[in-house]
Each structure stands twice: as C-alpha cells, then as structure tokens.
Write an enzyme that holds these catalytic residues in place. Structure first.
Site, PDB file in Angstrom:
ATOM      1  N   ARG A   1      14.411  -2.579  -5.723  1.00  0.00           N
ATOM      2  CA  ARG A   1      13.934  -1.446  -4.915  1.00  0.00           C
ATOM      3  C   ARG A   1      15.104  -0.629  -4.380  1.00  0.00           C
ATOM      4  NH1 ARG A   1       8.886  -1.138  -0.991  1.00  0.00           N
ATOM      5  NH2 ARG A   1       9.375   0.687   0.254  1.00  0.00           N
TER       6      ARG A   1
ATOM      7  N   THR B   1      -3.382  -5.170  -4.645  1.00  0.00           N
ATOM      8  CA  THR B   1      -3.579  -3.904  -3.950  1.00  0.00           C
ATOM      9  C   THR B   1      -5.035  -3.479  -4.035  1.00  0.00           C
ATOM     10  OG1 THR B   1      -3.134  -1.516  -4.080  1.00  0.00           O
ATOM     11  CG2 THR B   1      -2.728  -2.784  -6.068  1.00  0.00           C
TER      12      THR B   1
ATOM     13  N   SER C   1      -3.139   4.705 -11.211  1.00  0.00           N
ATOM     14  CA  SER C   1      -1.742   4.903 -11.617  1.00  0.00           C
ATOM     15  C   SER C   1      -1.334   3.737 -12.500  1.00  0.00           C
ATOM     16  CB  SER C   1      -0.819   4.963 -10.395  1.00  0.00           C
ATOM     17  OG  SER C   1      -0.646   3.660  -9.831  1.00  0.00           O
TER      18      SER C   1
ATOM     19  N   TYR D   1       1.245   1.812 -11.933  1.00  0.00           N
ATOM     20  CA  TYR D   1       1.541   0.708 -11.013  1.00  0.00           C
ATOM     21  C   TYR D   1       0.284  -0.099 -10.731  1.00  0.00           C
ATOM     22  CZ  TYR D   1       1.617  -1.469  -6.425  1.00  0.00           C
ATOM     23  OH  TYR D   1       1.425  -2.345  -5.381  1.00  0.00           O
ATOM     24  N   HIS D   2      -0.809   0.580 -10.358  1.00  0.00           N
ATOM     25  CA  HIS D   2      -2.041  -0.138 -10.053  1.00  0.00           C
ATOM     26  C   HIS D   2      -2.589  -0.849 -11.294  1.00  0.00           C
ATOM     27  CE1 HIS D   2      -1.996   2.769  -6.606  1.00  0.00           C
ATOM     28  NE2 HIS D   2      -2.326   1.655  -5.971  1.00  0.00           N
TER      29      HIS D   2
ATOM     30  N   LYS E   1      -0.978  -4.156 -11.600  1.00  0.00           N
ATOM     31  CA  LYS E   1      -1.527  -5.128 -10.646  1.00  0.00           C
ATOM     32  C   LYS E   1      -2.852  -5.702 -11.153  1.00  0.00           C
ATOM     33  CE  LYS E   1       0.475  -5.603  -7.175  1.00  0.00           C
ATOM     34  NZ  LYS E   1       1.636  -6.471  -6.857  1.00  0.00           N
TER      35      LYS E   1
ATOM     36  N   VAL F   1       0.303  -0.432   4.066  1.00  0.00           N
ATOM     37  CA  VAL F   1       0.819  -1.076   5.282  1.00  0.00           C
ATOM     38  C   VAL F   1       1.602  -0.046   6.101  1.00  0.00           C
ATOM     39  CG1 VAL F   1       2.204  -2.986   6.177  1.00  0.00           C
ATOM     40  CG2 VAL F   1       1.022  -3.221   3.981  1.00  0.00           C
TER      41      VAL F   1
ATOM     42  N   LEU G   1       1.127   6.560   6.119  1.00  0.00           N
ATOM     43  CA  LEU G   1       1.202   6.616   7.580  1.00  0.00           C
ATOM     44  C   LEU G   1       2.647   6.529   8.060  1.00  0.00           C
ATOM     45  CD1 LEU G   1      -0.172   6.875  10.265  1.00  0.00           C
ATOM     46  CD2 LEU G   1      -0.697   4.432  10.217  1.00  0.00           C
TER      47      LEU G   1
ATOM     48  N   VAL H   1      -0.415  16.636   3.843  1.00  0.00           N
ATOM     49  CA  VAL H   1      -1.705  16.113   3.401  1.00  0.00           C
ATOM     50  C   VAL H   1      -1.968  16.629   1.998  1.00  0.00           C
ATOM     51  CG1 VAL H   1      -4.194  16.177   3.811  1.00  0.00           C
ATOM     52  CG2 VAL H   1      -2.606  15.944   5.740  1.00  0.00           C
ATOM     53  N   TYR H   2      -2.247  15.699   1.074  1.00  0.00           N
ATOM     54  CA  TYR H   2      -2.481  16.090  -0.311  1.00  0.00           C
ATOM     55  C   TYR H   2      -3.924  16.562  -0.473  1.00  0.00           C
ATOM     56  CZ  TYR H   2       1.829  13.422  -1.219  1.00  0.00           C
ATOM     57  OH  TYR H   2       3.123  12.941  -1.211  1.00  0.00           O
TER      58      TYR H   2
ATOM     59  N   GLU I   1      -7.081  12.154  -8.395  1.00  0.00           N
ATOM     60  CA  GLU I   1      -7.887  11.235  -7.599  1.00  0.00           C
ATOM     61  C   GLU I   1      -9.036  11.996  -6.960  1.00  0.00           C
ATOM     62  OE1 GLU I   1      -5.449   9.670  -4.449  1.00  0.00           O
ATOM     63  OE2 GLU I   1      -4.935  11.650  -3.682  1.00  0.00           O
TER      64      GLU I   1
END
Length: 382
Positions: free
Chosen positions: A35, A144, A179, A181-182, A185, A211, A239, A254-255, A328
């Site tokens: 990372r 996730t 995505s 990434y998801h 998972k 988180v 957040l 804000v998207y 999305e």
C-alpha cells in the site's frame, strides 16, 4: 491465542494487531508495504508520517510491555508465506493482505492485473499455508459489503435460502461487484468456501462496510501508533475524505446526486468485530459470514453530518456535486441484515456529532499537510 495479521502495516491491520495484543493474544504482523508503494506510485500521500512496521512494534513494546512480532515479507511468494507460518505457528489468521482500493483497481490494465494477481495469489498461498502448517487455525478474512452490490431485495447475512421448482437449498447470497477490486473479494469468498468444503478449513468472512476514524484505545497511547491514513480519492474512504476536506477548507466532493447508500463502521468497531470473530471461531468446514457494519447512510447524508459537525468548530463547509466517475446506481434500495456480530457481543460506536468532532480534531492537527489536488477523482470506471 497466537494470531497472525496479514497486511499488518495497513489502516486496519496495525490497529487490529495492537487491539488483539492488548487483549492478551500473542500477535504477529506480516506485510510487504504494498500500500505504501502504491500510494507513492499514484502520488497519494498519507495524512501524516507513519513509522516502519518494525519501529511501530518497538514503540508498542515500550508503551504496553507487550510484543508484536514483525515480518516484512511478500506473501504473494509462497516460500515467504510458509516462512512466517513455520516460525509463528498461528492459531488464527486475520487476512487483510490485499490491494484495498476499488478506484486503483480501475485505473488501468496494469493496476487491474496487480489487483488480481496480488489478492488472489495471497489468498491461495494462505489456504495452502494453513493446510500445511496450521490446519486447525481459523481464517478470518476481511471481505466487503461491496461484494453484494445494491440488489433490489434485502441482503441476507452471507447466505440465502432458495426455493425453486419445488426444491430448496442454501446458497451464498448472489454477488454483483461494481469494480475489479470487489470482484477479487468475491473470488476470495468462493475460493475459501471451496477449501472449507474440500479440506475442512474454518473460515469467517467479514463483509465490511467503509471504515472511518483514527482513534482507538491503543492509538491514544502514542502518536506514532496511529494507523496509516489516506485521504485521497484513490485510497481514502469517503467519510475520512470528507473530514479532511472540511478541516482543510476544501468542498466535500459528492459523486453525482449522492444517493449511493452503504453500511459504515467506526474503526473501533472493526477491531472489536475481528476480536469477536477470532475468539468465537467458525467450525471446521464452515464458511461463516457476518455483515460488518453498524449504520447505513447515503453519501449526501454523510456530507450533511460533516457540514453540521464542522459548524460546531466554526468551519464553513461547502458541498460540491461532481459528475460521478463510477458506474453505479445513485438511487437504490438497500437493506442488509447485520445481526451476527451483535449477537456475539458487539456494542457499536454510532456516528454522531461528537464522533465527527473528535475525528476533525485529530485530522485538524495535520491540516497543513493536505494536498487539495489528490482530493478530486481522476479514475473513471467508464
């Protein structure tokens, strides 16, 4: 118990290690600094400097009197994973060791390939290391809530009972990632369920929402124990990013319309959920799934809460709507179950103004570190 934290240098991995150590568990952390390296690659600095893993382990020993064993290893290489297992002999393994960013996974083909290779190879190596060196150890994998997507039905806790043409069975709840990434998972979950069935592995899969936060009981003991904290549009969670924008005088980005609704969780509760999963293990051959979040909010609701908390501190917080770089649904039904962890004893820390003011106070110490350039999205799903 001897608990090994894979990805122990990260935003959640390091606080988890301290939390479990403080509870009396013999704890080790393993990481290859992926990372940190990726953050340098995309020019996304952390909010404040973070010591190396070995230095943090020494500092934890000084303030707590307890040891955390550091292993700087590349867990994509099976021999290095095996070396950690042979030396530490874990009784439980917490798996955070993955490329954790949806935007990064959508950056380009190179980033997509790295995400796929890193995440699946590390999980596969973990499965084989558990079988070879610690067959009775439970795997606690951080999944996730993004695996589920936003279906137009209630999201059950991992599993769903289906009746079809007069017959019934129980299946993993349908996944629909947004995505790459998801998607990795989801593939993790499928892989772990395969080996739970084949080899009798005990697995708890924690479907975690975004988180937020920095402060835990352990990080308060020394500033050098704070977790690696990203605020940028690639690695920062929404957040955390809003709070950084508020204290640095930047508008909250804000998207789209901001109707995207997700389940959120305080960092303190993440640590406690992992502890509960470790200390109350799944049975051999079981893939146990918990939805790990405490409250649901739309992005626009989060922005309004940050704006109000900022007003308490005399901050004039603006909100800016940007074209959504993601593909999305911005208006959707969202009702996930999440009773498993509260049944085990989780007492949530809910998001109120006091929690936001506390986070703003910590982040405000580093307001002059903020690079406004990295707060705006540059990765497009389209």
């Amino acid at each position: 118990m001897r608990v090994l934290i894979l990805g122990g240098d990260g935003y959640l991995g390091w606080p988890t290690a301290m939390h479990l150590s403080a509870q009396g568990h013999e704890t080790a952390v393993a990481d290859n600094y992926l990372r940190r390296n990726l953050c340098r690659e995309v020019d996304a600095p952390a909010l404040y400097p973070v010591p190396t893993l070995s230095a943090r382990c020494r500092l934890w020993k000084e303030v707590s009197g307890r040891d955390i064993a550091p292993f700087v290893r590349d867990l994509r290489v099976y021999e290095e994973m095996a070396e950690v297992f042979r030396e530490f002999r874990p009784e439980a393994v917490v798996h955070y060791a993955e490329q954790p960013s949806a935007p990064y996974s959508m950056l380009d083909r190179k980033a997509a390939r790295l995400t796929l290779d890193n995440n699946l190879q590390t999980t596969l190596n973990l499965v084989y290391a558990v079988r070879e060196f610690a067959p009775s150890a439970q795997i606690v994998k951080l999944g996730t809530m993004g695996e589920y997507g936003t279906p137009n039905i209630d999201i059950e806790e991992g599993w769903i009972d289906i009746e079809h043409k007069g017959r019934s069975d129980r299946f993993l709840f349908p996944r629909q990632a947004g995505s790459l990434y998801h998607t990795t998972k989801i593939m993790d979950t499928d892989m772990l369920w395969l080996y739970a069935r084949l080899w009798g592995l005990a697995v708890t899969d924690l479907m975690q929402g975004p988180v937020y936060g920095i402060v835990t009981d352990q990080t308060e003991r020394h500033p050098g124990l704070r977790p690696f904290f990203n605020y940028d549009a690639v690695f920062g969670t929404v957040l955390n990013r809003f709070v950084v924008q508020a204290v640095s005088g930047c508008p909250l980005t804000v998207y789209g319309k901001g109707g995207q609704t997700r389940g959120y969780i305080n960092i303190r509760d993440t640590l406690e959920c992992v502890r509960l999963a470790v200390e109350n293990p799944a049975a051999p051959g079981e893939l146990r799934v918990f939805n790990q979040y405490t409250e649901t909010f739309s992005v626009l609701e989060l922005a309004e809460r940050v704006r109000r908390a900022g007003s308490r501190l005399g901050l004039d917080v603006a909100v800016e709507h940007l074209d959504n770089p993601r593909t999305e649904a911005e208006s959707h039904y969202y009702n996930p179950a999440h009773s498993g962890l509260t049944d085990l004893g989780l007492v949530p820390h809910l998001l109120d103004e006091d929690a936001l003011v506390e986070l703003m106070g910590v982040v405000g110490e580093f307001a002059d570190h903020v690079d406004p350039r990295v707060l705006r999205p540059e990765v497009s799903w389209k």
